[in-house]
Design a protein around this motif. Structure first.
Motif, short mmCIF file in Angstrom:
data_model
loop_
_atom_site.label_atom_id
_atom_site.label_comp_id
_atom_site.label_asym_id
_atom_site.label_seq_id
_atom_site.Cartn_x
_atom_site.Cartn_y
_atom_site.Cartn_z
N LYS A 25 18.73 -16.29 -60.25
CA LYS A 25 19.72 -15.54 -61.42
C LYS A 25 20.67 -16.26 -61.52
N LYS A 28 18.75 -19.02 -64.04
CA LYS A 28 18.27 -17.85 -65.14
C LYS A 28 19.08 -18.23 -66.25
N ARG A 29 20.26 -17.84 -65.78
CA ARG A 29 21.56 -17.89 -66.81
C ARG A 29 21.97 -18.92 -67.05
N VAL A 31 20.11 -21.51 -68.04
CA VAL A 31 19.10 -22.07 -69.03
C VAL A 31 19.58 -21.07 -70.44
N THR A 32 20.21 -19.78 -70.21
CA THR A 32 19.92 -18.69 -71.38
C THR A 32 21.40 -19.50 -71.89
N VAL A 33 22.36 -19.38 -71.44
CA VAL A 33 23.55 -19.51 -72.05
C VAL A 33 23.48 -21.24 -72.22
N GLY A 34 22.61 -22.19 -71.83
CA GLY A 34 22.55 -23.40 -71.85
C GLY A 34 23.44 -24.70 -71.92
#
Length: 75
Positions: A25, A28-29, A31-34
């Motif tokens: 998790k 993944k987060r 990646v989402t926030v760069g």
């Protein structure tokens, strides 16, 4: 690969399914926030290599580190 087949940590504990799920998790987060490992480690005030050991399962994740990751990544 987040975890090796042998789930024993150098700290002597086992990597739980809950810890594995948390790391996935968190990744993944990130990646989402760069955010990369270096940036997260800086925000957590730990070394990138220590973060890598935690994420790979070779070091146990303390409750304090887990909470700091949750706060930084808003998860």
């Amino acid at each position: 690969k987040f975890f090796e087949q042998n789930s024993q940590t150098k700290g002597g504990g086992n990597i739980t399914a809950k810890e594995k799920a948390f790391v996935i998790k968190a990744r993944k987060r990130m990646v989402t926030v760069g955010m990369n490992d270096r940036e997260l480690a800086e925000k957590l005030n730990i070394s990138r290599s220590y973060l890598s050991m935690i994420f790979s399962g070779s070091r146990a994740m303390t409750e304090e580190i887990r909470e700091r990751i949750r706060l930084v990544l808003n998860i």
